[in-house]
Structure formats: structure tokens, C-alpha cells
Design a protein around this motif. Structure first.
Motif, PDB file in Angstrom:
ATOM      1  N   UNK A 145     -31.656   2.485 -45.539  1.00  0.00           N
ATOM      2  CA  UNK A 145     -32.470   3.119 -44.505  1.00  0.00           C
ATOM      3  C   UNK A 145     -33.667   3.841 -45.106  1.00  0.00           C
ATOM      4  N   UNK A 149     -36.700  -1.823 -46.533  1.00  0.00           N
ATOM      5  CA  UNK A 149     -36.445  -3.250 -46.658  1.00  0.00           C
ATOM      6  C   UNK A 149     -35.446  -3.724 -45.616  1.00  0.00           C
ATOM      7  N   UNK A 150     -35.859  -4.736 -44.871  1.00  0.00           N
ATOM      8  CA  UNK A 150     -34.961  -5.299 -43.875  1.00  0.00           C
ATOM      9  C   UNK A 150     -34.165  -6.430 -44.512  1.00  0.00           C
ATOM     10  N   UNK A 151     -33.076  -6.791 -43.837  1.00  0.00           N
ATOM     11  CA  UNK A 151     -32.192  -7.785 -44.428  1.00  0.00           C
ATOM     12  C   UNK A 151     -32.616  -9.206 -44.076  1.00  0.00           C
ATOM     13  N   UNK A 153     -34.380  -9.773 -40.703  1.00  0.00           N
ATOM     14  CA  UNK A 153     -35.255  -9.838 -39.547  1.00  0.00           C
ATOM     15  C   UNK A 153     -36.705  -9.716 -39.993  1.00  0.00           C
TER      16      UNK A 153
ATOM     17  N   UNK B 117     -30.518  -2.407 -30.985  1.00  0.00           N
ATOM     18  CA  UNK B 117     -29.353  -2.574 -31.864  1.00  0.00           C
ATOM     19  C   UNK B 117     -29.608  -3.583 -32.986  1.00  0.00           C
ATOM     20  N   UNK B 119     -32.519  -4.492 -34.250  1.00  0.00           N
ATOM     21  CA  UNK B 119     -33.503  -3.940 -35.186  1.00  0.00           C
ATOM     22  C   UNK B 119     -32.847  -2.957 -36.153  1.00  0.00           C
ATOM     23  N   UNK B 120     -31.943  -2.142 -35.615  1.00  0.00           N
ATOM     24  CA  UNK B 120     -31.262  -1.172 -36.476  1.00  0.00           C
ATOM     25  C   UNK B 120     -30.318  -1.877 -37.447  1.00  0.00           C
ATOM     26  N   UNK B 121     -29.657  -2.921 -36.967  1.00  0.00           N
ATOM     27  CA  UNK B 121     -28.735  -3.649 -37.838  1.00  0.00           C
ATOM     28  C   UNK B 121     -29.478  -4.182 -39.067  1.00  0.00           C
ATOM     29  N   UNK B 122     -30.713  -4.589 -38.838  1.00  0.00           N
ATOM     30  CA  UNK B 122     -31.513  -5.085 -39.962  1.00  0.00           C
ATOM     31  C   UNK B 122     -31.900  -3.961 -40.903  1.00  0.00           C
ATOM     32  N   UNK B 123     -32.229  -2.812 -40.325  1.00  0.00           N
ATOM     33  CA  UNK B 123     -32.627  -1.680 -41.165  1.00  0.00           C
ATOM     34  C   UNK B 123     -31.497  -1.220 -42.079  1.00  0.00           C
TER      35      UNK B 123
END
Lengths: 155, 155
Positions: A145, A149-151, A153, B117, B119-123
Motif C-alpha cells: 500500500x 505498485x499495483x498487482x 490492474x 473493491x 481497485x483496492x484489491x490491486x493496491x
DNA sequence: CACACATTAATTGCGCGCAATGTAATACCT
DNA sequence: AGGTATTACATTGCGCGCAATTAATGTGTG
């Protein structure tokens, strides 16, 4: 379980973050009676932990360790100073930086605090492995967080 | 790693609770830019999630679901009312209880919130298994902390 | 040296969380 | 029915968190 909200991403019971949030609130509530004995809040307790370990630290370094900024720390440190647990000096090399030290009274609190970790460990329960795992997952989430860096998306 | 603080129970790096606390703060920070688009805070977002699912709920029931009390919820709900996202009526059967509903504007926000949700999962990153495990460990810790049963101490 | 820039804290403002207290409506009890 | 207890919510006060701004000191460059 197994209601109509099985896969609703906006349902409370599917929110990891709500669990995190609630667990943290509960944790701080659980600390309260223990910390009341030292007349400390949980964030103040964190600050004392750092200062017990690293006297002479600056507000900036303290903030980096606790992931808090001066807007939070300055008034908190003033309250600790009022309680005469902490001194807020100035560096002689750089007049901008505060040099934080625990007072004698602050050092005595360390003794009283020694039993707190064990008391909390009992309150939360769980095996040492579970706690280690919870810590590791939290640290990992925090690291992700805090570095945008995003995974998978927005590729 | 492997400094002098290897087994110091009062060292920051050994504190599960500090990891939990930091991860929660980071999580709320990460939500902020997403929720700014809906002009909601994270706690307000939680309230909206409940009201989208269960319109007509009371403050008491809302508080039980979110583990928050009226001291937190009353002013928060007033702010949501000011934004015209929520209405705070009174029950006809019992004049004490507030009956909470989302307004049309509040219902429209639900559409905008649908992507949050993911977007947050990616973060936060991590596999679905890791997230599920984190949630389960948090829920377990919460349950323990909220029912004063200790594991092995104070027997 | 002067002046732009950076760095460290402090300040301001707002929204939580929550303990403690207050208030009004309802339930209970005899 | 009358008095007491309980319940639901509101209010007050305090301490965070944090964004945004300001103030003071230090650094670097021409």
C-alpha cells in the motif's frame, strides 16, 4: 453464512479491510486498561517504545519509524512533555531538529511496561505461528500500500 | 534483521499490534483517493455499505454491525444527511429509534462504488488465499479481543 | 554574498473513536 | 396507575491521523 451476499464485493462480510479496521480498533481498546496504568494512549506507548530504544532521535526519524507525521507527533510529544516523560530539546548542529529523550520518569515507565506484551498476547490468543503470520501479512499489505505498485490492474 | 532486539518484547519490530495498526492506517490512506471521488471517508463508506444492503436499519443495529457507538455514528450520520446521501427518520413504533435510509443520491453512489473493491484489491496485492487468510486471522483476533477470554494467562 | 531551494517542525482544520454523561421514550413491576 | 429501570440516541470532551499551510533554519549555486 451463505446468504444472498455470497459474492457481493460491496458486502461488509467480504471486506478484508473492514476486518483489519475492526481488529485494530479492538486491539487499541484492549490495550487501554493496561496503558491506563501508565497513563499512556496506544500511540503514546508506541512513541515511548521507540524512545526507550533510541534516545536522542529526531521527530522526523520517529515519524519514519511509526509512519506518522509531525501533525500527529508534535501535539502528542507535547503531551508527553507535559507529563514529564519526554524532553524535547534542539539539536546544536541544526536548530530545526528536535532531539527527543525520555526523562527519568519515562525510563521508569519502561519497567512497568515490561509485562504488557505478554498480557496482550493472552488477550488476542492464537498460537505464536498465527500471530507471526498475521504480522507478516500485515507487513506485506503495508509495504504494498505504501509503494503504489499495483498487482495486475491498470496494466 | 538480527539486531540486538531479537527477543525484546518491547521492540517495535516484534509488535504484531503495531503491524496491524500501521496496515490499517495505510489501508485507510489508500482508500482516500478512491473515496474522494464519492466525497466519502472510509467510515462513511462503511456506513453506506450497510445502508445499501439494509435500508431502514436503526443506529443501534448499524453500530452493532460496524462495532461503533452512537458517539461516533450520530455526527457521522448527520454529515451524511447534510450531503443528502442519507435520511435520518424516526420509527413510528418507537420514537427513540432512528430509521436510516439512503436517498436517491445515496443509491446512485452505489454504482460509482462498484469498482472500488477491485481497485483496492490491486493496491494491496497478494493472492486471494493470502487475503482470505489475513481476513480470517483479523476476525479471529477481533473475536478474542471482544470477549475477555484469555488463552493461558491469569488462569 | 545573495537568492532560490530544500528540509524540519509547527500549526490549522476536520473527521473519526470512544469514554462519560445527559435526555427522552419505553418497558417492567407491583 | 405510579414509580423505577432500561433502552436508544445525543452530547461533550479529548486524542489521534492526516492534508494543507506556514515558519524557521539550512544548503547550494551563480
Amino acid at each position: 453464512m451463505s446468504t444472498k451476499n455470497a459474492a457481493n464485493p460491496l458486502a461488509l462480510e467480504n471486506q478484508v479491510c473492514f476486518s483489519l479496521y475492526s481488529a485494530t480498533n479492538a486491539m487499541i481498546r484492549a490495550y487501554r486498561p493496561l496503558l491506563d496504568e501508565l497513563s499512556l494512549t496506544y500511540p503514546q506507548y508506541l512513541v515511548m517504545m521507540v524512545l526507550w530504544q533510541e534516545p536522542g532521535i529526531s521527530v522526523k526519524t520517529l515519524g519514519e519509524k511509526l509512519h506518522l507525521d509531525s501533525g500527529t507527533l508534535t501535539p502528542l510529544l507535547k503531551r508527553l512533555e507535559t507529563k514529564e516523560l519526554v524532553s524535547r530539546g534542539r539539536s546544536e548542529l541544526d536548530e530545526r531538529v528536535r532531539v527527543l529523550h525520555v526523562t527519568d520518569a519515562g525510563r521508569q515507565l519502561h519497567q512497568q511496561a515490561l509485562s504488557i506484551p505478554e498480557q496482550m498476547r493472552c488477550k488476542v490468543g492464537g498460537t505464536l505461528e498465527e500471530l507471526a503470520q498475521l504480522k507478516q501479512l500485515c507487513d506485506h499489505a503495508f509495504a504494498m500500500l505504501n509503494s503504489g505498485e499495483a498487482t495486475s490492474c491498470e496494466m
